[in-house]
Design a protein around this motif. Sequence first.
Motif, PDB file in Angstrom:
ATOM      1  N   UNK A 111      32.682  44.249  38.704  1.00  0.00           N
ATOM      2  CA  UNK A 111      31.846  43.148  38.224  1.00  0.00           C
ATOM      3  C   UNK A 111      32.044  42.845  36.752  1.00  0.00           C
ATOM      4  N   UNK A 112      32.959  43.538  36.106  1.00  0.00           N
ATOM      5  CA  UNK A 112      33.203  43.342  34.678  1.00  0.00           C
ATOM      6  C   UNK A 112      34.547  42.636  34.498  1.00  0.00           C
ATOM      7  N   UNK A 113      34.528  41.545  33.736  1.00  0.00           N
ATOM      8  CA  UNK A 113      35.760  40.813  33.463  1.00  0.00           C
ATOM      9  C   UNK A 113      36.558  41.478  32.351  1.00  0.00           C
ATOM     10  N   UNK A 114      37.710  40.929  32.073  1.00  0.00           N
ATOM     11  CA  UNK A 114      38.587  41.484  31.045  1.00  0.00           C
ATOM     12  C   UNK A 114      39.283  40.334  30.335  1.00  0.00           C
ATOM     13  N   UNK A 115      39.430  40.456  29.030  1.00  0.00           N
ATOM     14  CA  UNK A 115      40.164  39.463  28.248  1.00  0.00           C
ATOM     15  C   UNK A 115      41.636  39.869  28.223  1.00  0.00           C
TER      16      UNK A 115
END
Length: 195
Positions: A12-16
């Motif tokens: 559920x955590x995005x990444x740049x």
Amino acid sequence: MLAALLERTRTGVGRRLEFSLFATALSSLGTVIAATSAGGPPSKPWGSSHPSIVPYRAFAASDGSVVLGATNDAMFARLVSALDLGEPLGTDRWAGNQARVEDRDELEAVLAARVRSLELDEVVARLKAARVLVARVRSPEEAAAGEQAAALGLIEHDDGVSIARSALGTNGTAHLPRAPQLDADGAALRAEVGA
């Protein structure tokens, strides 16, 4: 990018993600950096050559240039056969890549002379038929006008000017319209702000 998407689905955590030109260039030098740090000699400019695979670089044919490569011993044997170089390159002396790397200058001089004696189309046809890595060297204009650029939608034409699209921009990104002419929306904008 796919790994980041899978991680987002799982956590559920995005990444740049960032891909600078410097990082891209440095990552392409992975074998050179690793070899030097593992005790190999300091790196030096190789032009189009590969530091640890011979042959693997651009060669001039009689009417253009070609990049060719033999990334393993079997492919080198096919290259020798395809270019009719049984003598002197077909000897056991250069059957292994390490020997080819050590004798790079001598081996590449023989190969360069043979490629230079042939027309570009013939070199490409012979090496493709023998399953040897080969590609024509194209100018930017030739590449832009080629079938592959058209198939990938990499070039746009605007009033006779060819514009290269970002490779990232061909993956479903909306096609942007032309910029408006100077002051095309000026009257409406001035009216909106009361000017």
